[in-house]
Design a protein around this motif. Structure first.
Motif, PDB file in Angstrom:
ATOM      1  N   THR A  75      45.364 -39.853  51.330  1.00  0.00           N
ATOM      2  CA  THR A  75      44.674 -40.663  50.277  1.00  0.00           C
ATOM      3  C   THR A  75      45.575 -41.906  50.518  1.00  0.00           C
ATOM      4  O   THR A  75      46.861 -42.118  50.286  1.00  0.00           O
ATOM      5  CB  THR A  75      44.537 -40.462  49.149  1.00  0.00           C
ATOM      6  N   PRO A  76      45.048 -43.082  50.995  1.00  0.00           N
ATOM      7  CA  PRO A  76      45.945 -44.360  51.189  1.00  0.00           C
ATOM      8  C   PRO A  76      45.729 -45.296  49.694  1.00  0.00           C
ATOM      9  O   PRO A  76      44.904 -45.021  49.070  1.00  0.00           O
ATOM     10  CB  PRO A  76      45.142 -45.152  52.285  1.00  0.00           C
ATOM     11  N   PHE A  77      46.781 -45.807  49.439  1.00  0.00           N
ATOM     12  CA  PHE A  77      46.883 -46.508  48.338  1.00  0.00           C
ATOM     13  C   PHE A  77      47.442 -47.940  48.589  1.00  0.00           C
ATOM     14  O   PHE A  77      48.277 -48.194  49.439  1.00  0.00           O
ATOM     15  CB  PHE A  77      47.789 -46.001  47.354  1.00  0.00           C
ATOM     16  N   ALA A  78      46.719 -49.005  47.899  1.00  0.00           N
ATOM     17  CA  ALA A  78      47.056 -50.294  48.251  1.00  0.00           C
ATOM     18  C   ALA A  78      48.292 -50.607  47.787  1.00  0.00           C
ATOM     19  O   ALA A  78      48.973 -50.049  46.942  1.00  0.00           O
ATOM     20  CB  ALA A  78      46.093 -51.179  47.760  1.00  0.00           C
ATOM     21  N   ALA A  79      48.879 -51.735  48.095  1.00  0.00           N
ATOM     22  CA  ALA A  79      50.442 -52.239  47.683  1.00  0.00           C
ATOM     23  C   ALA A  79      50.140 -52.315  46.195  1.00  0.00           C
ATOM     24  O   ALA A  79      49.290 -53.126  45.607  1.00  0.00           O
ATOM     25  CB  ALA A  79      50.611 -53.473  48.508  1.00  0.00           C
ATOM     26  N   GLY A  80      50.903 -51.957  45.389  1.00  0.00           N
ATOM     27  CA  GLY A  80      51.179 -52.089  43.964  1.00  0.00           C
ATOM     28  C   GLY A  80      50.451 -50.793  43.316  1.00  0.00           C
ATOM     29  O   GLY A  80      50.684 -50.797  42.017  1.00  0.00           O
ATOM     30  N   GLU A  81      49.752 -50.184  44.022  1.00  0.00           N
ATOM     31  CA  GLU A  81      49.229 -48.824  43.059  1.00  0.00           C
ATOM     32  C   GLU A  81      49.992 -47.845  42.963  1.00  0.00           C
ATOM     33  O   GLU A  81      50.107 -47.109  41.898  1.00  0.00           O
ATOM     34  CB  GLU A  81      47.820 -48.500  43.850  1.00  0.00           C
ATOM     35  N   ILE A  82      51.023 -47.625  43.822  1.00  0.00           N
ATOM     36  CA  ILE A  82      52.240 -46.646  43.640  1.00  0.00           C
ATOM     37  C   ILE A  82      53.394 -47.287  43.571  1.00  0.00           C
ATOM     38  O   ILE A  82      54.204 -47.085  42.755  1.00  0.00           O
ATOM     39  CB  ILE A  82      51.967 -45.502  44.621  1.00  0.00           C
ATOM     40  N   VAL A  83      53.707 -47.989  44.442  1.00  0.00           N
ATOM     41  CA  VAL A  83      55.086 -48.872  44.684  1.00  0.00           C
ATOM     42  C   VAL A  83      54.300 -50.202  45.260  1.00  0.00           C
ATOM     43  O   VAL A  83      53.455 -50.263  45.956  1.00  0.00           O
ATOM     44  CB  VAL A  83      56.054 -48.177  45.553  1.00  0.00           C
ATOM     45  N   PRO A  84      55.450 -51.224  44.985  1.00  0.00           N
ATOM     46  CA  PRO A  84      55.171 -52.603  45.548  1.00  0.00           C
ATOM     47  C   PRO A  84      55.048 -52.378  46.930  1.00  0.00           C
ATOM     48  O   PRO A  84      55.835 -51.765  47.613  1.00  0.00           O
ATOM     49  CB  PRO A  84      56.356 -53.463  45.085  1.00  0.00           C
ATOM     50  N   GLY A  85      54.271 -53.392  47.665  1.00  0.00           N
ATOM     51  CA  GLY A  85      54.203 -53.529  49.054  1.00  0.00           C
ATOM     52  C   GLY A  85      55.593 -53.479  49.848  1.00  0.00           C
ATOM     53  O   GLY A  85      55.308 -52.835  51.008  1.00  0.00           O
ATOM     54  N   LEU A  86      56.675 -53.929  49.352  1.00  0.00           N
ATOM     55  CA  LEU A  86      57.763 -54.111  50.174  1.00  0.00           C
ATOM     56  C   LEU A  86      58.905 -52.986  50.003  1.00  0.00           C
ATOM     57  O   LEU A  86      60.056 -52.912  50.278  1.00  0.00           O
ATOM     58  CB  LEU A  86      58.737 -55.257  49.849  1.00  0.00           C
ATOM     59  N   GLN A  87      58.339 -51.930  49.241  1.00  0.00           N
ATOM     60  CA  GLN A  87      59.115 -50.562  48.866  1.00  0.00           C
ATOM     61  C   GLN A  87      58.508 -49.447  49.330  1.00  0.00           C
ATOM     62  O   GLN A  87      59.064 -48.147  48.930  1.00  0.00           O
ATOM     63  CB  GLN A  87      59.260 -50.637  47.287  1.00  0.00           C
ATOM     64  N   VAL A  88      57.914 -49.380  50.464  1.00  0.00           N
ATOM     65  CA  VAL A  88      57.201 -48.276  51.053  1.00  0.00           C
ATOM     66  C   VAL A  88      58.236 -47.322  51.532  1.00  0.00           C
ATOM     67  O   VAL A  88      58.083 -46.147  51.583  1.00  0.00           O
ATOM     68  CB  VAL A  88      56.050 -48.576  51.871  1.00  0.00           C
ATOM     69  N   LEU A  89      58.897 -47.817  52.555  1.00  0.00           N
ATOM     70  CA  LEU A  89      60.053 -47.083  52.924  1.00  0.00           C
ATOM     71  C   LEU A  89      60.863 -46.446  52.077  1.00  0.00           C
ATOM     72  O   LEU A  89      61.161 -45.256  52.065  1.00  0.00           O
ATOM     73  CB  LEU A  89      61.078 -47.953  53.686  1.00  0.00           C
ATOM     74  N   ASP A  90      61.155 -47.169  51.024  1.00  0.00           N
ATOM     75  CA  ASP A  90      61.861 -46.362  49.839  1.00  0.00           C
ATOM     76  C   ASP A  90      61.396 -45.271  49.284  1.00  0.00           C
ATOM     77  O   ASP A  90      61.753 -44.051  49.051  1.00  0.00           O
ATOM     78  CB  ASP A  90      62.384 -47.264  48.650  1.00  0.00           C
ATOM     79  N   ALA A  91      59.999 -45.297  49.122  1.00  0.00           N
ATOM     80  CA  ALA A  91      59.045 -44.301  48.403  1.00  0.00           C
ATOM     81  C   ALA A  91      59.029 -42.993  49.524  1.00  0.00           C
ATOM     82  O   ALA A  91      58.902 -42.020  48.831  1.00  0.00           O
ATOM     83  CB  ALA A  91      57.580 -44.827  48.430  1.00  0.00           C
ATOM     84  N   VAL A  92      58.820 -43.535  50.626  1.00  0.00           N
ATOM     85  CA  VAL A  92      58.796 -42.242  51.485  1.00  0.00           C
ATOM     86  C   VAL A  92      60.146 -41.411  51.745  1.00  0.00           C
ATOM     87  O   VAL A  92      60.213 -40.187  51.689  1.00  0.00           O
ATOM     88  CB  VAL A  92      58.338 -42.840  52.964  1.00  0.00           C
ATOM     89  N   GLN A  93      61.382 -42.072  51.651  1.00  0.00           N
ATOM     90  CA  GLN A  93      62.648 -41.669  51.842  1.00  0.00           C
ATOM     91  C   GLN A  93      62.952 -41.023  50.849  1.00  0.00           C
ATOM     92  O   GLN A  93      63.299 -39.570  50.946  1.00  0.00           O
ATOM     93  CB  GLN A  93      63.571 -42.872  52.153  1.00  0.00           C
ATOM     94  N   GLN A  94      62.545 -41.362  49.530  1.00  0.00           N
ATOM     95  CA  GLN A  94      62.762 -40.719  48.376  1.00  0.00           C
ATOM     96  C   GLN A  94      61.727 -39.608  48.012  1.00  0.00           C
ATOM     97  O   GLN A  94      62.042 -38.776  47.105  1.00  0.00           O
ATOM     98  CB  GLN A  94      62.920 -41.404  47.244  1.00  0.00           C
ATOM     99  N   GLY A  95      60.649 -39.569  48.845  1.00  0.00           N
ATOM    100  CA  GLY A  95      59.748 -38.350  48.424  1.00  0.00           C
ATOM    101  C   GLY A  95      58.828 -38.590  47.496  1.00  0.00           C
ATOM    102  O   GLY A  95      58.053 -37.822  47.043  1.00  0.00           O
ATOM    103  N   THR A  96      58.785 -39.936  46.926  1.00  0.00           N
ATOM    104  CA  THR A  96      57.891 -40.374  45.793  1.00  0.00           C
ATOM    105  C   THR A  96      56.195 -40.265  46.625  1.00  0.00           C
ATOM    106  O   THR A  96      55.329 -39.938  45.805  1.00  0.00           O
ATOM    107  CB  THR A  96      57.971 -41.999  45.637  1.00  0.00           C
ATOM    108  N   VAL A  97      56.415 -40.456  47.611  1.00  0.00           N
ATOM    109  CA  VAL A  97      54.906 -40.158  48.566  1.00  0.00           C
ATOM    110  C   VAL A  97      55.398 -39.514  49.730  1.00  0.00           C
ATOM    111  O   VAL A  97      56.563 -39.736  50.251  1.00  0.00           O
ATOM    112  CB  VAL A  97      54.146 -41.323  48.809  1.00  0.00           C
ATOM    113  N   GLN A  98      54.230 -38.754  50.410  1.00  0.00           N
ATOM    114  CA  GLN A  98      54.642 -38.109  51.720  1.00  0.00           C
ATOM    115  C   GLN A  98      54.750 -38.968  52.981  1.00  0.00           C
ATOM    116  O   GLN A  98      55.565 -38.750  53.841  1.00  0.00           O
ATOM    117  CB  GLN A  98      53.782 -36.905  51.996  1.00  0.00           C
ATOM    118  N   CYS A  99      53.909 -40.180  52.795  1.00  0.00           N
ATOM    119  CA  CYS A  99      53.989 -40.889  53.826  1.00  0.00           C
ATOM    120  C   CYS A  99      53.562 -42.342  53.384  1.00  0.00           C
ATOM    121  O   CYS A  99      53.175 -42.421  52.300  1.00  0.00           O
ATOM    122  CB  CYS A  99      52.935 -40.499  55.126  1.00  0.00           C
TER     123      CYS A  99
END
Length: 371
Positions: A75-99
């Motif tokens: 399920t894709p989420f727009a920028a800001g729905e889970i993390v800000p748009g410029l923090q996607v790599l951090d979220a994936v690296q930390q396992g906040t999201v799978q991808c």
């Protein structure tokens, strides 16, 4: 007897083929039934209003679902729905999201070599970039780099050669850039900084307001189709080209490495296939849309302006100074840069022969001539 024997063998052969086909179908069904149901979340750097770039993420998710028979759903989420748009790599690296679906050059502050995953100033066009990724060692190099982030990446979209941004006032020489406040990310932003620009990095959804209110004097995003959707022509009238910092900007899917390794091979293959399809589809769609919208913008009063020669020369000089400096300080940058630079030189020579000569001959009635 021979005729009866022939008919008998034909019937047996047909029956055997049908039985074999049925067995294979049953094996496929049985195999599908043994695959697990998987649910993932995908953070993206894009607002949903930008249907083409967010559409790259959606394409990956839709195709993975189809290829897995509905058992692997992302399920894709727009920028800001889970993390800000410029923090996607951090979220994936930390396992906040799978991808995630993002642009690697947003994260050059973590490692400048991440810029190679998207686009480098005065670098590769979209097709050249694809050639480097898929057949020139580029993707293997990026995979190696991303091991430091617990991530594996795959190209999953390309904007093509971008435009050079919207400016509230004309830029007639490199001196006019000094003190200008401009939204531009990545190493292109570093180059502009060296030319005297006060660089800011903003996600797509914040650019219009910043430009309209005067918080910034100029901004680049992608090209006519997306720029119009963001409202940028309403905030500035001078539209510069070319986007020398992004001659072929690749977007990518980033996958948490631990989550990737948990997937069965069939699901890994589905992600790779879907990503490649999204890569081709986005580029094709942007080229089809931008050609129409650019004319519309010009008809509406947008001033289409080429960058002055001295700006291009100064920017190219600064770009390669940055590359050489980074290579002297960072082993990972040097390793990728040397491969990329050699590939760039060779493919430039080839494309001068097979494409540039043709393009120079047929360029005639171009919208870029502006009458």
């Amino acid at each position: 007897m021979k005729r009866r024997h022939f008919i008998s063998n034909t019937v047996l052969g047909t029956t055997g083929a049908a039985a074999l086909s049925a067995c294979r179908a049953n094996e496929t069904t049985a195999q599908s039934n043994t695959l697990p149901s998987v649910r993932w979340s995908m953070a993206t750097s894009w607002p949903k209003s930008l249907d083409t770039i967010f559409g790259g993420a959606q394409t990956v998710c839709d195709r993975v679902k189809e290829l897995s028979g509905g058992k692997f759903i992302i399920t894709p989420f727009a920028a800001g729905e889970i993390v800000p748009g410029l923090q996607v790599l951090d979220a994936v690296q930390q396992g906040t999201v799978q991808c995630g679906h993002t642009a690697s050059y947003y994260y050059v502050g973590k490692n400048p070599a991440l810029g190679f995953g998207t686009s480098m100033p005065f670098g590769l066009t979209a097709q050249q970039q694809n050639a480097w990724f898929y057949h020139g060692g580029g993707l293997e190099a990026m995979h190696k780099l991303y091991t430091d982030f617990n991530v594996i990446n795959f190209p999953a979209g390309n904007t093509g050669a971008q435009m050079g941004g919207w400016f509230k006032r004309e830029i007639k020489s490199v001196g006019d850039l000094k003190g200008l406040k401009m939204r531009i990310p990545g190493i292109g932003g570093e180059v502009m900084t060296r030319l005297g620009v006060n660089v800011q990095v903003l996600p797509g959804g914040e650019i219009f307001l910043a430009l309209q209110t005067g918080a910034i004097d100029a901004a680049e995003w992608v090209g006519p189709y997306d720029d119009e959707k963001l409202g940028l022509p309403k905030a500035a009238k001078y539209y510069y080209y070319p986007g020398w910092w992004e001659p072929g900007a690749t977007l990518e899917i980033q996958v948490n490495k631990a989550q990737w390794e948990k997937l069965p091979p069939e699901y890994q293959a589905a992600i790779q296939t879907a990503a490649m399809e999204a890569n081709l589809n986005m580029l094709s769609k942007y080229d089809a849309l931008n050609r129409e919208v650019l004319q519309k913008l010009i008809d509406g009063g947008t001033q289409l302006v080429p960058y002055p020669q001295d700006v291009l020369e100064a920017a190219q000089k600064a770009s390669f100074e940055i590359y050489e400096e980074n290579a002297s300080k960072d082993a990972s940058f040097k390793e990728i840069y040397e491969n990329w630079k050699q590939f760039r030189q060779q493919i430039y020579q080839w494309n001068k022969i097979n494409e540039l000569s043709f393009a120079n001959f047929v360029k005639g009635d171009s919208i870029m001539d502006n009458g």
